[in-house]
Every structure is written in structure tokens, then in C-alpha cells.
Design a protein around this motif. Structure first.
Motif, short mmCIF file in Angstrom:
data_model
loop_
_atom_site.label_atom_id
_atom_site.label_comp_id
_atom_site.label_asym_id
_atom_site.label_seq_id
_atom_site.Cartn_x
_atom_site.Cartn_y
_atom_site.Cartn_z
N UNK A 235 7.15 7.90 -6.36
CA UNK A 235 6.29 6.76 -6.73
C UNK A 235 6.87 5.41 -6.37
N UNK A 236 8.00 5.45 -5.60
CA UNK A 236 8.72 4.19 -5.38
C UNK A 236 7.93 3.21 -4.54
N UNK A 237 7.02 3.71 -3.68
CA UNK A 237 6.25 2.77 -2.86
C UNK A 237 5.32 1.91 -3.70
N UNK A 238 4.98 2.37 -4.92
CA UNK A 238 4.13 1.57 -5.81
C UNK A 238 4.90 0.33 -6.27
N UNK A 239 6.17 0.51 -6.62
CA UNK A 239 7.00 -0.64 -7.01
C UNK A 239 7.26 -1.55 -5.81
N UNK A 240 7.38 -0.95 -4.64
CA UNK A 240 7.53 -1.75 -3.42
C UNK A 240 6.28 -2.59 -3.17
N UNK A 241 5.11 -1.99 -3.42
CA UNK A 241 3.85 -2.72 -3.25
C UNK A 241 3.77 -3.89 -4.22
N UNK A 242 4.20 -3.68 -5.46
CA UNK A 242 4.19 -4.76 -6.46
C UNK A 242 5.10 -5.90 -6.03
N UNK A 243 6.29 -5.56 -5.57
CA UNK A 243 7.22 -6.59 -5.10
C UNK A 243 6.69 -7.30 -3.87
N UNK A 244 6.06 -6.51 -2.98
CA UNK A 244 5.49 -7.09 -1.77
C UNK A 244 4.35 -8.04 -2.10
N UNK A 245 3.52 -7.68 -3.08
CA UNK A 245 2.43 -8.54 -3.51
C UNK A 245 2.95 -9.89 -3.99
#
Length: 244
Positions: free
Chosen positions: A208-218
Motif C-alpha cells: 500500500x506504499x504507493x498510496x502514501x507516495x500519492x499523498x506526499x506527491x499531492x
């Protein structure tokens, strides 16, 4: 079965195919045209065009749901207008109809960061000239063009508070999207798995790490976009002062 038909073999979409490259060329051309003619587009005579665009977006979205229902593919877990770009489309319609800035503030970052990425790497099955091809690109292109139009021609600009609003908006919706995904076996916002087609999410790590990456990217990309626009506006003001 025609452009409104169901044949997947006839209309199989490929990324960076001739039809996709044609769309990208149109995207760049219209973006440039909005920028070049931004002063002409600021005239109030374009109000009718705003309303017509809003109604066209409502119509094509209704036709899309009709197509899904009539072909037996409408499903609770994937057909509701809950994707970020679907929300962007609703915000664009609200902005065109009302011109209220709250719609713009939420739309700005969703459009430039979400819809643009979807245009570059479409999660799309059907190719030109299928209806779904036209629906997908018309909706996503208009989300970006409406945003650029209100920014460059109408003088709507996001503030630092706008960044906080869109982050709060998305995170308040997040629990509801997770609940709907679980109960309806959905994958809205790609929170259960990545898209089947290649996308930039492939660079953000495994589930699920890409979800946290998406949040940081946002957060980072929203702040970066706001800062770039603020610096551009400063340059615009300096050039207007020098002209006078």
C-alpha cells in the motif's frame, strides 16, 4: 456495432497510438491558444460559451452512464462518479454555471495534476472512434481547459489556502471512498490496486506504499504548482507596470 457499440476488439486502445498522439497534439494546441488569447477570452461575451460547455459536459456524462447501463457494465464499485477526475468534472460544471471561486479552488489542482496525468497515461479500453474514447478525452480535456480559461482569462488564482482546502477536501473524502471500495468491491482512486494499464503509479512503489507516495506527491506538487503560478503572476505584474 458502430461508434456507440460494445465491440472491444474493434476499438482496443493503445497508449501513444496515432489517436492518442492526435489527442495530445490537440491538448497542447488548445492550451497554447488559451494562453495566447487570454485577454480576448476575458470578454463577457464568452458567458454563453461557458454555459454551453457546462451543458455539453452534463450531456456527455449522462450519455456515458446510459452507455454503461445499456451494455450491462454499470457497477456500483466502478461506475459512480467518485474518481478524482469525475469529481473534477462536477467541479468544472459547477464553476461554469456559477463562477464561484470555491469550485475553482478545488478544481485547480485536481485538473492540472490529476486530469493532465490521465490524458498522458489514459486508463482506457476503447480507441477512436468509439463513444467511450470521445467521452474520456472530452471530459478530461475540458477539465483542464476550463481551469486554464478561468485562470488565464478570468483571473481566478489559487492561494496557499486553496492548497490546504484541496488537501482537506480529498482527505475528508478518503474514509468514504475506502468504505465504498470495501462494500462495493470497488477500486476508486486506485486505493486497492494500481491501474491495469501503465501509469506513473508504477514508479511510486508497491501496495500500500504507493498510496502514501500519492499523498506526499499531492501535497508537494500542489505547493510547487501554486508557487510557480505565484512567481509567474509577479512577472506578469512587473511587465504590465513596465508597459505603462
Amino acid at each position: 456495432m458502430g461508434w456507440f457499440g460494445h465491440s472491444n476488439k474493434t476499438f482496443s486502445f493503445s497508449m501513444f497510438s496515432d489517436s492518442h498522439l492526435a489527442i495530445l497534439a490537440i491538448f497542447i494546441f488548445v492550451n497554447a491558444a488559451i494562453f495566447i488569447h487570454r485577454r480576448k477570452l476575458s470578454d463577457e461575451k464568452w458567458r454563453k460559451a461557458e454555459l454551453l460547455t457546462a451543458f455539453s459536459l452534463i450531456l456527455i456524462e449522462l450519455l456515458n452512464h446510459y452507455w454503461m447501463y445499456s451494455h450491462g457494465v454499470w457497477m456500483l464499485g466502478r461506475s459512480m462518479p467518485l474518481e478524482l477526475c469525475n469529481l473534477g468534472l462536477l467541479l468544472a460544471i459547477g464553476l461554469l454555471l456559477t463562477r464561484k471561486k470555491i469550485f475553482f479552488e478545488l478544481l485547480f489542482f485536481i485538473a492540472l495534476l490529476g486530469a493532465t496525468q490521465a490524458i498522458l497515461t489514459p486508463a482506457l479500453t476503447y480507441d477512436f472512434p468509439h463513444f467511450r474514447f470521445f467521452h474520456f478525452f472530452y471530459a478530461h480535456l475540458m477539465i483542464v481547459w476550463v481551469t486554464l480559461y478561468f485562470t488565464l482569462a478570468k483571473g481566478y488564482y489559487p492561494t496557499l489556502a486553496s492548497v490546504l482546502k484541496v488537501i482537506l477536501f480529498i482527505n475528508l473524502l478518503l474514509p468514504a471512498i475506502l468504505f465504498i471500495n470495501k462494500t462495493a468491491d470497488g477500486n476508486y482512486w486506485f486505493l486497492r490496486h494500481k491501474p491495469d494499464s501503465p501509469s506513473f503509479m508504477d514508479l511510486l512503489g508497491p501496495y500500500p506504499w504507493y498510496i502514501f507516495s500519492l499523498e506526499s506527491l499531492l501535497i508537494c506538487s500542489s505547493l510547487f504548482t501554486w508557487l510557480c503560478l505565484r512567481l509567474w503572476l509577479r512577472g506578469e505584474k512587473k511587465s504590465s507596470y513596465s508597459e505603462t
